[in-house]
Each structure stands twice: as C-alpha cells, then as structure tokens.
Design a protein around this motif. Sequence first.
Motif, PDB file in Angstrom:
ATOM      1  N   LEU A   1      41.658  29.947  43.707  1.00  0.00           N
ATOM      2  CA  LEU A   1      39.848  29.955  43.534  1.00  0.00           C
ATOM      3  C   LEU A   1      39.417  31.739  43.015  1.00  0.00           C
ATOM      4  O   LEU A   1      38.682  31.053  42.584  1.00  0.00           O
ATOM      5  CB  LEU A   1      39.121  29.508  45.174  1.00  0.00           C
ATOM      6  N   ILE A   2      40.015  32.119  43.858  1.00  0.00           N
ATOM      7  CA  ILE A   2      39.509  33.628  43.764  1.00  0.00           C
ATOM      8  C   ILE A   2      39.991  34.176  42.516  1.00  0.00           C
ATOM      9  O   ILE A   2      39.746  34.737  42.316  1.00  0.00           O
ATOM     10  CB  ILE A   2      40.474  34.791  45.315  1.00  0.00           C
ATOM     11  N   LYS A   3      41.572  33.626  42.336  1.00  0.00           N
ATOM     12  CA  LYS A   3      41.923  34.245  40.787  1.00  0.00           C
ATOM     13  C   LYS A   3      40.860  33.682  39.400  1.00  0.00           C
ATOM     14  O   LYS A   3      40.818  34.300  38.529  1.00  0.00           O
ATOM     15  CB  LYS A   3      42.963  34.001  41.224  1.00  0.00           C
ATOM     16  N   TRP A   4      40.227  32.230  40.505  1.00  0.00           N
ATOM     17  CA  TRP A   4      39.624  31.916  38.815  1.00  0.00           C
ATOM     18  C   TRP A   4      38.472  32.295  38.824  1.00  0.00           C
ATOM     19  O   TRP A   4      38.053  31.943  38.013  1.00  0.00           O
ATOM     20  CB  TRP A   4      39.329  30.034  38.898  1.00  0.00           C
ATOM     21  N   PHE A   5      37.903  32.769  39.819  1.00  0.00           N
ATOM     22  CA  PHE A   5      35.972  32.849  40.137  1.00  0.00           C
ATOM     23  C   PHE A   5      35.801  34.502  40.325  1.00  0.00           C
ATOM     24  O   PHE A   5      35.677  34.740  41.423  1.00  0.00           O
ATOM     25  CB  PHE A   5      35.649  32.332  41.177  1.00  0.00           C
ATOM     26  N   PRO A   6      36.790  34.644  39.980  1.00  0.00           N
ATOM     27  CA  PRO A   6      36.246  36.687  39.793  1.00  0.00           C
ATOM     28  C   PRO A   6      34.946  37.259  40.278  1.00  0.00           C
ATOM     29  O   PRO A   6      34.336  38.521  40.594  1.00  0.00           O
ATOM     30  CB  PRO A   6      37.186  37.419  38.649  1.00  0.00           C
ATOM     31  N   ASP A   7      33.936  36.506  39.428  1.00  0.00           N
ATOM     32  CA  ASP A   7      33.225  36.974  39.641  1.00  0.00           C
ATOM     33  C   ASP A   7      31.980  35.750  40.581  1.00  0.00           C
ATOM     34  O   ASP A   7      30.935  36.767  40.745  1.00  0.00           O
ATOM     35  CB  ASP A   7      31.646  36.045  38.035  1.00  0.00           C
TER      36      ASP A   7
ATOM     37  N   ARG B   1      45.441  24.195  39.031  1.00  0.00           N
ATOM     38  CA  ARG B   1      46.453  25.374  37.830  1.00  0.00           C
ATOM     39  C   ARG B   1      46.302  26.938  38.778  1.00  0.00           C
ATOM     40  O   ARG B   1      45.330  26.629  39.078  1.00  0.00           O
ATOM     41  CB  ARG B   1      45.696  24.835  36.821  1.00  0.00           C
ATOM     42  N   VAL B   2      46.743  27.596  38.106  1.00  0.00           N
ATOM     43  CA  VAL B   2      46.650  28.813  37.489  1.00  0.00           C
ATOM     44  C   VAL B   2      46.721  29.651  36.714  1.00  0.00           C
ATOM     45  O   VAL B   2      46.800  28.359  35.868  1.00  0.00           O
ATOM     46  CB  VAL B   2      47.898  29.678  38.654  1.00  0.00           C
ATOM     47  N   PRO B   3      45.111  30.530  36.505  1.00  0.00           N
ATOM     48  CA  PRO B   3      45.235  31.042  35.215  1.00  0.00           C
ATOM     49  C   PRO B   3      45.955  31.388  34.878  1.00  0.00           C
ATOM     50  O   PRO B   3      47.563  31.872  35.591  1.00  0.00           O
ATOM     51  CB  PRO B   3      43.804  32.030  35.237  1.00  0.00           C
ATOM     52  N   ALA B   4      46.160  31.635  33.399  1.00  0.00           N
ATOM     53  CA  ALA B   4      47.245  31.839  33.053  1.00  0.00           C
ATOM     54  C   ALA B   4      46.810  34.103  32.881  1.00  0.00           C
ATOM     55  O   ALA B   4      46.109  34.624  33.316  1.00  0.00           O
ATOM     56  CB  ALA B   4      46.667  31.751  31.436  1.00  0.00           C
ATOM     57  N   GLU B   5      48.286  34.732  32.521  1.00  0.00           N
ATOM     58  CA  GLU B   5      47.746  36.297  32.842  1.00  0.00           C
ATOM     59  C   GLU B   5      47.062  36.312  31.870  1.00  0.00           C
ATOM     60  O   GLU B   5      46.730  36.835  30.865  1.00  0.00           O
ATOM     61  CB  GLU B   5      49.598  36.905  32.129  1.00  0.00           C
ATOM     62  N   GLY B   6      46.012  37.443  32.729  1.00  0.00           N
ATOM     63  CA  GLY B   6      45.164  38.379  31.816  1.00  0.00           C
ATOM     64  C   GLY B   6      43.402  36.843  31.343  1.00  0.00           C
ATOM     65  O   GLY B   6      42.619  37.880  31.127  1.00  0.00           O
ATOM     66  N   TRP B   7      43.328  36.534  32.249  1.00  0.00           N
ATOM     67  CA  TRP B   7      42.239  36.103  32.291  1.00  0.00           C
ATOM     68  C   TRP B   7      41.495  35.471  32.857  1.00  0.00           C
ATOM     69  O   TRP B   7      41.614  36.571  33.787  1.00  0.00           O
ATOM     70  CB  TRP B   7      42.821  34.397  32.877  1.00  0.00           C
ATOM     71  N   LYS B   8      39.917  35.847  32.212  1.00  0.00           N
ATOM     72  CA  LYS B   8      39.125  35.797  32.665  1.00  0.00           C
ATOM     73  C   LYS B   8      37.922  35.695  32.625  1.00  0.00           C
ATOM     74  O   LYS B   8      37.904  35.016  31.240  1.00  0.00           O
ATOM     75  CB  LYS B   8      38.391  37.718  32.854  1.00  0.00           C
TER      76      LYS B   8
ATOM     77  N   TRP C   1      32.055  37.726  31.589  1.00  0.00           N
ATOM     78  CA  TRP C   1      32.001  39.023  32.620  1.00  0.00           C
ATOM     79  C   TRP C   1      33.462  40.035  32.169  1.00  0.00           C
ATOM     80  O   TRP C   1      34.867  39.694  31.793  1.00  0.00           O
ATOM     81  CB  TRP C   1      33.308  37.748  33.954  1.00  0.00           C
ATOM     82  N   THR C   2      32.887  41.196  33.069  1.00  0.00           N
ATOM     83  CA  THR C   2      32.866  42.238  32.743  1.00  0.00           C
ATOM     84  C   THR C   2      33.429  42.744  34.097  1.00  0.00           C
ATOM     85  O   THR C   2      32.517  42.967  34.792  1.00  0.00           O
ATOM     86  CB  THR C   2      32.890  43.723  31.884  1.00  0.00           C
ATOM     87  N   PRO C   3      34.354  43.222  34.330  1.00  0.00           N
ATOM     88  CA  PRO C   3      34.396  43.613  36.266  1.00  0.00           C
ATOM     89  C   PRO C   3      33.551  44.699  36.051  1.00  0.00           C
ATOM     90  O   PRO C   3      33.159  45.890  35.407  1.00  0.00           O
ATOM     91  CB  PRO C   3      36.024  43.679  36.631  1.00  0.00           C
ATOM     92  N   LYS C   4      32.926  45.353  36.952  1.00  0.00           N
ATOM     93  CA  LYS C   4      31.640  46.053  37.464  1.00  0.00           C
ATOM     94  C   LYS C   4      32.372  47.718  38.015  1.00  0.00           C
ATOM     95  O   LYS C   4      33.326  46.881  39.348  1.00  0.00           O
ATOM     96  CB  LYS C   4      31.016  45.890  38.046  1.00  0.00           C
ATOM     97  N   VAL C   5      32.516  48.672  37.727  1.00  0.00           N
ATOM     98  CA  VAL C   5      33.514  49.246  38.137  1.00  0.00           C
ATOM     99  C   VAL C   5      32.566  50.131  39.290  1.00  0.00           C
ATOM    100  O   VAL C   5      31.557  50.246  38.687  1.00  0.00           O
ATOM    101  CB  VAL C   5      32.886  50.812  37.448  1.00  0.00           C
ATOM    102  N   ASN C   6      33.070  50.492  40.906  1.00  0.00           N
ATOM    103  CA  ASN C   6      31.989  51.154  41.731  1.00  0.00           C
ATOM    104  C   ASN C   6      31.130  49.643  41.934  1.00  0.00           C
ATOM    105  O   ASN C   6      30.584  50.472  42.835  1.00  0.00           O
ATOM    106  CB  ASN C   6      31.500  52.412  40.937  1.00  0.00           C
ATOM    107  N   ALA C   7      31.612  48.554  42.167  1.00  0.00           N
ATOM    108  CA  ALA C   7      30.487  47.540  42.039  1.00  0.00           C
ATOM    109  C   ALA C   7      29.769  47.693  43.739  1.00  0.00           C
ATOM    110  O   ALA C   7      30.812  47.854  44.710  1.00  0.00           O
ATOM    111  CB  ALA C   7      30.983  46.481  42.538  1.00  0.00           C
TER     112      ALA C   7
END
Length: 468
Positions: free
Chosen positions: A147-153, A215-222, A226-232
């Motif tokens: 779940l953590i890998k599927w919902f990084p947001d 299921r597991v997400p494919a390599e590099g999926w996001k 969504w864009t990871p926030k730097v120093n969030a």
Amino acid sequence: MGFLDREHSVAGPGWSRWLVPPAALAVHLSIGQIYGYSVFNKPLSRLISGDLKAETGAAGDWSLFQVGLIFSVALFFLGASSAIFGKWVEREGPRKTMFASALLFCGGFFVAALGVRTHQLWLVILGNGVMGGIGLGLGYISPVSTLIKWFPDRPGLATGMAIMGFGGGALIGSPLGTALMARFAGDGTLGVGTTFLIMGAVYLLFMLFGAFLIRVPAEGWKPAGWTPKVNAAGGMISNHNVLVDQAFRTPQFWLLFAVLFLNVTAGIGVLGQASVMVQEMFSDRVLGTGNGVTAAAAAGFVGLLSIFNMAGRFFWSSTSDRIGRKPTYMIFFALGAVLYFLIPQFGRMGSLPLFVAGFCVILSMYGGGFATIPAYLRDMFGTINVGAIHGRLLLAWSAAAIVGPTLLNGFRDRQIAAGVPAAQAYSTVMYIMAALLVVGFIANLLVRPVASRYWAESPQSRPQAADD
C-alpha cells in the motif's frame, strides 16, 4: 506456482491502485480475528465438563491460564515472524506472502480443531498459536508495504485503511465464532471444533481472494500528476532509501522502536482489563447507589473501545498525511499523558461519562499508533525495504504485549494485597502510564532525518538488495 512470484503480480497499464485496499482488507479483517479469540476461552476450558455455567471445569479440563497461552503465543509469533521474514516478504512480493499467510493462519484452525477433538492443548497452541501467529505476522506486514508503494502521496490514508481492518477483525470474528458455537454446541466439543473448521475455511477463501487480487506497481510508477516534495515536512520525509540492515543501525529506528513500544504498552494493558476496571471503579459500593456498572454494560464499554481502536487507525493515520507523522505522535503522547493523569480523578468524581470518553480517546490513539508507524518508517527510510523494517519494528509490539498487561495487573494486585480498595488500585498504574507517555514524547521529539551515510547507493535499488 510461478503465478505467486513477484514478477507475475506486476500491475499492467490502467490497473487501478484502489483495488489494493480491498485486497489488504480481505487479509487484515481475517487475521484480525485474533483480537476476538477470547470468545473461545471459556468453552475451551470446559470441554470435558461440557458445562459453561459451572464456576470451575471438571478434572482434566484446561485452566483459563492455560487457554490464555494461545493468544500470548500467537502475538509473540506475530512479532517474531514479522522480524524474521521481513526480507523474504520484500523479495518475494505480497502475493506469495499473503498466500503463505492464508495457508498458515487458516491451517492453524484445522490443526487446532484436531487438538480440540483429541483434547491435546499442545495441538491447539501449535495451530492457533504458532502456525496462526506466523500467518498473522506475514499477513500483517505484506499488504502494508504494498500500500505504501501504491500510495506515496497518501501513505497514512492507505495504511490506515488496511490496519483499520485488523483492528476491526474482532467485530466480525467474535459474533461469528459465538454464533457458530451456539449452532454446533452438540458436536461433543461445545461447538468449538466445528467452529474452528468452518472459520478456517471461510477465512481461507477471503485471504486467497486478497492474495490473487493484489498487484505491485511497475518499476518507476507514480500517481498521475504527483511529484515528490523535496525536504517535505521540514526535512522529515526523505526521498532516499535505507536498506533494512542499515536502518537497524540508525538511532531513528530505535527511537521509533521506543515510540511504538511505549504507545502500545500504555494502551494494551487497559484494553485487556477494561471490563474488570470499569466494574471495579464504578461498582454499586463505590458509587453508593444501585446504578453501578453491570457486566453487560462493561461488555458494551469494551465493544465501544474496540470501535474507537478501529476508527482511530483510519482517522489518525489520515490526519498524519496532513500534519505530519512526528506531530501526530506528539499529540498521542501529550494528550495521552494528560488523560491517564485525569482518569483517577474521573473515578473519584464518579463521572462515568468522562471516564468512558477519556479511554475512548486513548484507545483511538493506541490504534492510530499502529496505523501511523508504517508511514513514519516510510518517511524516514524510503519505500524499498519498508516492509522488512516494519517487520523488525513490530518486535516492540511483542514486548509491549507482555509488559503492558503485566504492569497493570501486577500493580493492581499489589495494591489490593496492601489493603487498597479495588476502585483505587488503578491510580498508581494510570500515573505510571502517564509517565511512560512522557518518555515516549521525548523519544519522538528526538527523531531527526536519517544521516546520508545510511542511504542506499541508489534510490532505485531493487528489493533484493536487502540481502546484500
């Protein structure tokens, strides 16, 4: 059996990540039955006498202490298997792990049924305790990591949905077990043997549904857009990964170990003695009226606590997505310490509504701690080995499951032996719990981002790197 391998469970284009929570819930609602195992305790202790109304069993019947070992062994193996098999879970993927969990947890019911039929306690402990406990550990951590890998947001929301199911498993398992035992009471085992067989088969179907759906997400999926926030969150959410063996060496791991241990210790002892506590603190003799808490009302109180335990897992983990994991735990420890300090005052005031409300909030934070910790680990150590790291951290749960009840029961018994009235015997324990939460507040305050020397060489390292 290659269908169970990780590479055969990678999601294709267009596959909805919202199918993962139902798969996780199918497993967690099943294994969460362990919280409702106490419905079997009295029937298991009366198998020879066959009389549930008798104060004691017949010669050869198991004692309640012996039967209680089943639950303790299951929780021990939950924590131990999570720690031991964490790397295997990450390497093999959730489908194989959830499949193994289903076979062990449900197979444990079948072995326990044989133990009931032959009146061999060691078989029941082997089935529901050892096999069931290992199945619990595997089933608990595998969908959480996915779940953590599927919902990084929204990792808190995602893990809260699954772990809410574990907390609510007793709301299904307890009435189901009770109804089945009543239906098959004439089977020569007070219905326990037949109930174990049926529940094992039913849970097997649900857990296999979850295993085949996952299921597991494919390599590099996001997620789209969504864009990871730097120093969030002030640098508390890392964009780097830490492997499980390296994480084990960081001060952050041990601070979070203390955070989980202290939060669980403060809640689990109360959860196990809630019925007795409310009856003793608000009895007819204490209140001086005929309106004391009855056994039936106390059972309702326990059920209410279970609801708040379950709801808190979703509410607090979702809240942590907005305010951050560290502030959420600050609330747990600060508010919890205040409430534990006030509980004895509520008892002396004879205010049952304040007493009930205080413990409902405490138990919501107890459940919220379980659901928020996986996202906290993800923030600290990244996603690559979060399942394995989570598995090792769950040893804190195993330790707290021993310390919490022992602390509460031990101090209560000493106070009563010293002549303290039962209604007042809990005051010292409540103050100790408040002090433990203050220590937890300090441990959480000390958590800082993980130093760069612990980062994996590449953020895109494969899960197999955990074995390097």
